[in-house]
Scaffold this active site. Structure first.
Site, PDB file in Angstrom:
ATOM      1  N   HIS A 104      -9.403   1.455   4.700  1.00  0.00           N
ATOM      2  CA  HIS A 104      -8.143   1.577   5.435  1.00  0.00           C
ATOM      3  C   HIS A 104      -8.368   2.475   6.656  1.00  0.00           C
ATOM      4  O   HIS A 104      -9.152   3.421   6.591  1.00  0.00           O
ATOM      5  CB  HIS A 104      -7.045   2.149   4.530  1.00  0.00           C
ATOM      6  CG  HIS A 104      -5.690   2.027   5.153  1.00  0.00           C
ATOM      7  ND1 HIS A 104      -5.238   2.924   6.095  1.00  0.00           N
ATOM      8  CD2 HIS A 104      -4.707   1.104   4.997  1.00  0.00           C
ATOM      9  CE1 HIS A 104      -4.026   2.547   6.493  1.00  0.00           C
ATOM     10  NE2 HIS A 104      -3.677   1.451   5.842  1.00  0.00           N
ATOM     11  N   GLU A 108      -5.268  -4.838  10.383  1.00  0.00           N
ATOM     12  CA  GLU A 108      -4.216  -3.854  10.622  1.00  0.00           C
ATOM     13  C   GLU A 108      -4.484  -3.110  11.933  1.00  0.00           C
ATOM     14  O   GLU A 108      -5.255  -2.145  11.957  1.00  0.00           O
ATOM     15  CB  GLU A 108      -4.180  -2.835   9.481  1.00  0.00           C
ATOM     16  CG  GLU A 108      -3.906  -3.435   8.128  1.00  0.00           C
ATOM     17  CD  GLU A 108      -3.301  -2.425   7.162  1.00  0.00           C
ATOM     18  OE1 GLU A 108      -2.235  -2.717   6.624  1.00  0.00           O
ATOM     19  OE2 GLU A 108      -3.887  -1.334   6.983  1.00  0.00           O
ATOM     20  N   LYS A 147       0.200   4.276  -0.195  1.00  0.00           N
ATOM     21  CA  LYS A 147      -0.370   5.471   0.458  1.00  0.00           C
ATOM     22  C   LYS A 147      -0.128   6.707  -0.415  1.00  0.00           C
ATOM     23  O   LYS A 147      -0.133   6.594  -1.628  1.00  0.00           O
ATOM     24  CB  LYS A 147       0.192   5.609   1.875  1.00  0.00           C
ATOM     25  CG  LYS A 147       0.046   4.298   2.671  1.00  0.00           C
ATOM     26  CD  LYS A 147       0.245   4.449   4.139  1.00  0.00           C
ATOM     27  CE  LYS A 147       0.015   3.094   4.823  1.00  0.00           C
ATOM     28  NZ  LYS A 147       0.078   3.161   6.267  1.00  0.00           N
ATOM     29  N   GLY A 181       2.814   2.140  10.727  1.00  0.00           N
ATOM     30  CA  GLY A 181       3.787   3.224  10.604  1.00  0.00           C
ATOM     31  C   GLY A 181       4.531   3.535  11.887  1.00  0.00           C
ATOM     32  O   GLY A 181       5.194   4.569  12.007  1.00  0.00           O
ATOM     33  N   ASN A 215       0.886  -1.170   0.000  1.00  0.00           N
ATOM     34  CA  ASN A 215       0.000   0.000   0.000  1.00  0.00           C
ATOM     35  C   ASN A 215       0.919   1.213   0.000  1.00  0.00           C
ATOM     36  O   ASN A 215       1.551   1.508   1.006  1.00  0.00           O
ATOM     37  CB  ASN A 215      -0.891  -0.027   1.247  1.00  0.00           C
ATOM     38  CG  ASN A 215      -1.695   1.262   1.401  1.00  0.00           C
ATOM     39  OD1 ASN A 215      -1.738   2.099   0.491  1.00  0.00           O
ATOM     40  ND2 ASN A 215      -2.327   1.421   2.554  1.00  0.00           N
ATOM     41  N   SER A 269       3.586  -2.306  10.097  1.00  0.00           N
ATOM     42  CA  SER A 269       5.043  -2.387  10.286  1.00  0.00           C
ATOM     43  C   SER A 269       5.636  -3.743   9.894  1.00  0.00           C
ATOM     44  O   SER A 269       6.629  -4.184  10.482  1.00  0.00           O
ATOM     45  CB  SER A 269       5.432  -2.031  11.725  1.00  0.00           C
ATOM     46  OG  SER A 269       5.057  -0.692  12.027  1.00  0.00           O
ATOM     47  N   GLU A 312      -6.703   4.797   7.760  1.00  0.00           N
ATOM     48  CA  GLU A 312      -6.452   6.223   7.463  1.00  0.00           C
ATOM     49  C   GLU A 312      -7.667   6.849   6.774  1.00  0.00           C
ATOM     50  O   GLU A 312      -7.987   8.009   7.001  1.00  0.00           O
ATOM     51  CB  GLU A 312      -5.169   6.346   6.622  1.00  0.00           C
ATOM     52  CG  GLU A 312      -3.933   6.079   7.478  1.00  0.00           C
ATOM     53  CD  GLU A 312      -2.761   5.445   6.752  1.00  0.00           C
ATOM     54  OE1 GLU A 312      -2.711   5.501   5.506  1.00  0.00           O
ATOM     55  OE2 GLU A 312      -1.883   4.866   7.446  1.00  0.00           O
TER      56      GLU A 312
HETATM   57  P1  13P Z   1       3.209   0.248   7.549  1.00  0.00           P
HETATM   58  O1  13P Z   1       3.679  -1.051   6.943  1.00  0.00           O
HETATM   59  O2  13P Z   1       3.975   1.441   7.050  1.00  0.00           O
HETATM   60  O3  13P Z   1       3.113   0.175   9.039  1.00  0.00           O
HETATM   61  O4  13P Z   1       1.713   0.475   7.004  1.00  0.00           O
HETATM   62  C1  13P Z   1       0.788  -0.534   7.122  1.00  0.00           C
HETATM   63  C2  13P Z   1      -0.425  -0.162   6.383  1.00  0.00           C
HETATM   64  O5  13P Z   1      -1.180   0.706   6.792  1.00  0.00           O
HETATM   65  C3  13P Z   1      -0.702  -0.874   5.127  1.00  0.00           C
HETATM   66  O6  13P Z   1      -1.985  -0.598   4.674  1.00  0.00           O
END
Ligand code: 13P
Length: 250
Positions: A95, A167, A12, A173, A10, A213, A97
């Site tokens: 997601h 997640e 982002k 992150g 992803n 992560s 976010e």
């Molecule tokens: P990270 O791998 O950067 O923690 O992000 C995970 C994520 O949100 C994937 O959708």
């Protein structure tokens, strides 16, 4: 039948179109693995050049979001037809976010799930608890609600094709990967929830990823768990390390 692993990046809000093509060209030789489905979920503006750059490789292209209407006056949104026409196969929906910063609700995500299947797009539906919820002991209650509402009205045949990404928000992150035990426990709980809503065969077929992560050091242990069928990878999907994550079994 054993479930095929699915390892998705992803991206982002990273990578301009030209940077995206460069990244695909760097990663292409590193992410070959016949035992896993490999998906790059990229920003909308990168989809067309990334699809072109991925031609002839094992990489499938995904989107990071989609709207639940067919077309019309929805300024700034992307329709399922646009994604399909551009060569997209998968779409991340819900997601954390999107839920957190853009106010997406379980009901919105449910509409998007239906729309995705109408257009033969495979949804990667995200769920996951906050640190506060984990500490309050309501992780599984919360996730069961996200899954039940997200899947409301979908048939068992549709559910079998869907992907769920677990997640935990506190692991995204932060460099703080969930332990393999924590991740396996929740992924197992999600599978049990699908078995309750549908049946054992549907629960057995649906693929459940872990995200948060994931890196080259943690991928192998996570993906070896009985109920973890791959990963949804953020930061590490933008680096050559993604090749190691995809080849976790080598
Ligand atoms: P990270 O791998 O950067 O923690 O992000 C995970 C994520 O949100 C994937 O959708």
């Amino acid at each position: 039948m054993a479930r095929k692993k699915i390892i998705a990046g992803n991206w982002k809000m990273n990578m301009t179109p030209s940077e995206a093509v460069e990244l695909v060209n760097t990663l292409k030789p590193l992410v070959a693995n016949e035992e896993a489905d490999v998906v790059f979920c990229v920003p909308a503006i990168d989809i067309v050049p990334v699809a072109e750059a991925c031609k002839g490789s094992n990489i499938q292209v995904g989107a990071e979001n989609m709207y639940f209407e067919e077309k019309g006056a929805y300024t700034g949104e992307i329709s399922p037809n646009m994604l399909v026409d551009a060569g997209v196969k998968y779409v991340i929906l819900g997601h954390s976010e999107r839920r957190g910063y853009f106010g997406e609700t379980d009901a919105d995500i449910n509409k998007k799930m239906h729309k995705a299947f109408e257009h033969n797009l495979i949804p990667i539906m995200c769920c996951g608890e906050s640190l506060e919820q984990r500490e309050q002991g309501v992780t599984m209650d919360f996730i069961r609600q996200q899954v039940k509402i997200g899947f409301q009205g979908l048939t068992a045949d549709q559910a079998k094709q869907a992907v769920i990404a677990y997640e935990p928000i506190w692991a995204i992150g932060t460099g703080k990967t969930a332990t393999t035990e924590q991740a396996q426990e929740v992924c197992k709980g999600i599978r049990e929830c699908i078995a309750e809503v549908y049946d054992a065969a549907t629960a057995e077929a649906i693929r459940i990823q872990y995200g948060g992560s994931v890196n080259a050091a943690t991928a192998a242990d996570l993906f070896a768990q009985e109920d973890i069928d791959g990963g949804l990878v953020g930061g590490a999907a933008l680096k050559p390390d993604f090749g190691k994550i995809v080849n976790y079994n080598k």
